[in-house]
Motif scaffolding. Structure first.
Motif, short mmCIF file in Angstrom:
data_model
loop_
_atom_site.label_atom_id
_atom_site.label_comp_id
_atom_site.label_asym_id
_atom_site.label_seq_id
_atom_site.Cartn_x
_atom_site.Cartn_y
_atom_site.Cartn_z
N GLN A 35 46.12 39.40 100.33
CA GLN A 35 47.28 40.13 100.86
C GLN A 35 47.40 39.94 102.37
OE1 GLN A 35 48.21 44.02 99.02
NE2 GLN A 35 46.17 43.92 98.08
N HIS A 161 54.30 47.11 108.55
CA HIS A 161 53.14 47.15 109.44
C HIS A 161 53.16 46.06 110.50
CE1 HIS A 161 51.84 49.50 105.94
NE2 HIS A 161 50.98 50.08 106.75
N ALA A 195 53.57 53.36 110.79
CA ALA A 195 53.53 52.81 109.44
C ALA A 195 52.49 53.59 108.64
CB ALA A 195 53.18 51.33 109.47
N LYS A 197 51.15 54.13 104.31
CA LYS A 197 50.42 53.39 103.27
C LYS A 197 51.00 52.00 103.06
CE LYS A 197 49.62 53.49 98.26
NZ LYS A 197 49.98 54.18 97.00
N LYS A 198 50.12 51.01 102.99
CA LYS A 198 50.52 49.65 102.61
C LYS A 198 50.38 49.54 101.10
CE LYS A 198 49.45 44.75 103.18
NZ LYS A 198 48.60 43.73 103.83
N GLU A 199 51.45 49.09 100.44
CA GLU A 199 51.45 49.04 98.98
C GLU A 199 50.63 47.85 98.46
OE1 GLU A 199 52.46 51.49 97.42
OE2 GLU A 199 53.85 52.50 98.77
N ASP A 208 54.34 42.14 103.60
CA ASP A 208 53.87 43.49 103.91
C ASP A 208 54.92 44.52 103.49
OD1 ASP A 208 53.21 45.88 105.21
OD2 ASP A 208 53.77 45.11 107.19
N THR A 209 54.59 45.35 102.52
CA THR A 209 55.47 46.41 102.06
C THR A 209 54.76 47.75 102.24
OG1 THR A 209 56.47 44.96 100.41
CG2 THR A 209 56.79 47.33 100.11
N GLY A 210 55.41 48.70 102.89
CA GLY A 210 54.72 49.96 103.11
C GLY A 210 55.65 51.09 103.49
#
Length: 381
Positions: A35, A161, A195, A197-199, A208-210
């Motif tokens: 990731q 993030h 930012a 929680k990072k999913e 990067d999705t969060g």
């Protein structure tokens, strides 16, 4: 009606393809497993002009067309959809919102850094309880002296993030419903903004999705983007263009999976014959190739109309709907053609299969696309 790309567009396509194969392809599996956000590749894409593709040169952009932009996204997604998603969210959502709704001062301040790739942008509309129903937004912005105080949180924010700039929607007038939601530009490092929680995702794992969280986040009055109460209305305009990029991303996923399946079918032998000689496999390849072409034509139509300054609400929704659902089918068939090897991470179709599902969800689910299209059809009767 001309179905040929210009020489400049063909060269652009070759340039992005060569870049993707040289700079991205060797790292795809590693980035997916760990990731890892590909910061260095994103920087190089900025140098190539990809992070300012659709913006005028006066703001540091590349001054390209939406057709050019669709080609860029497709070619990146053909190798790694995660990278294509990073570029698409930066261009179509955050940067484009500032370009379309921003004041002259906001454009001068933000666009050159965003279009050059010096800064990366994120865009925050979705919330834990407000997904397809964006009108259910709960994040609020209240007047605070000569500025605004933001409270709330957003989820499923691409580049969360790694972004230096966030465009976020917040309620400024609860009684005004859809016309009570405003957009704000929030710089990274603003007190009260962070930012969350990072999913940990099924696919697109290098993207990067969060969450982004606003807790006592005060921004000056000049950070209001567009007119107060028109943030959601502007967002719908932004999504018209954004859906073209997701359609192109879907086509790239499908094309990458198809390329791998075609190659494999010519190398794999069963019952003493290459499996490409079997009619069952040929039919799968034919259906994939035909639907990819159909999706590409729908997408290029929407892009061409966008370049002409025409409204593309229906056309971009159609392109996104058909291309994303086609891509899911194509990636499924690519895995099937590979058989057991399609289930193994050593083969690229396994990753395409995981990545592609997001295309039917992001920037409006398939169900929402059908709702948008139906409204357009019925309004025109």
């Amino acid at each position: 009606m001309n179905f040929e790309f210009t020489s400049e567009q063909s060269q652009l396509r070759r340039t992005i393809r060569e870049f993707a194969l040289a700079e991205i392809a060797p790292h795809v599996l590693e980035w997916d497993e760990t990731q890892t956000f590909p910061a260095e590749v994103v920087r190089k894409l900025g140098e190539l002009g990809c992070l300012g593709a659709i913006f005028p040169e006066e703001y540091g952009g590349a001054g390209l067309t939406y057709i050019d932009y669709a080609l860029i996204i497709e070619e990146l997604a053909r190798v790694d959809p995660s990278v294509a998603l990073i570029v698409a969210a930066h261009n179509s959502l955050c940067t484009n919102h500032i370009y379309l709704a921003g004041s002259d001062e906001q454009k001068r301040r933000y666009l050159p850094r965003l279009t050059s790739g010096e800064w990366l942008g994120c865009w925050s509309l979705t919330e834990p309880d407000a997904g397809s129903d964006a009108g259910g937004t709960r994040t609020r912005a209240t007047p605070d002296g000569d500025g605004w105080l933001l409270e709330g949180s957003k989820t499923f924010c691409t580049n969360a993030h790694n972004a230096q700039v966030c465009v976020a929607m917040a309620v400024t007038d609860r009684l005004a419903a859809h016309h009570g939601i405003s957009a704000f530009i929030v710089d990274a490092g603003t007190p009260g903004f962070r930012a969350g929680k990072k999913e940990n995702k099924l696919g697109m794992r290098a993207s990067d999705t969060g969450e982004v969280i606003f807790s006592g986040c005060r921004v000056p009055a000049g950070q209001l983007l567009g007119k107060a109460g028109e943030g959601l209305v502007d967002s719908l305009r932004i999504l018209d263009g954004g859906r073209i990029s997701i359609a192109a991303l879907s086509i790239g996923c499908a094309q990458g999976a198809y390329d791998a399946a075609l190659k494999y079918s010519k190398q794999r032998k069963q019952f003493g014959r290459f499996i490409s000689e079997f009619q069952a496999i040929q039919h799968k390849l034919v259906d994939m190739a035909t639907e990819i072409d159909a999706a590409r034509l729908l997408t290029l139509r929407a892009a061409a109309m966008k370049d002409q300054g025409r409204r593309v609400t229906r056309e971009s929704a159609m392109a996104k709907l058909f291309a994303s659902e086609m891509a899911v089918r194509a990636c499924n068939e690519a895995v099937q053609i590979h058989g057991g090897y399609g289930f193994i991470k050593d083969y690229p179709v396994e990753k395409f299969y995981r990545d592609v599902k997001l295309c039917t969800i992001g920037e409006g689910t398939s169900e929402i696309q059908r709702l948008v299209i139906a409204r357009q059809l019925l309004q025109n009767q």
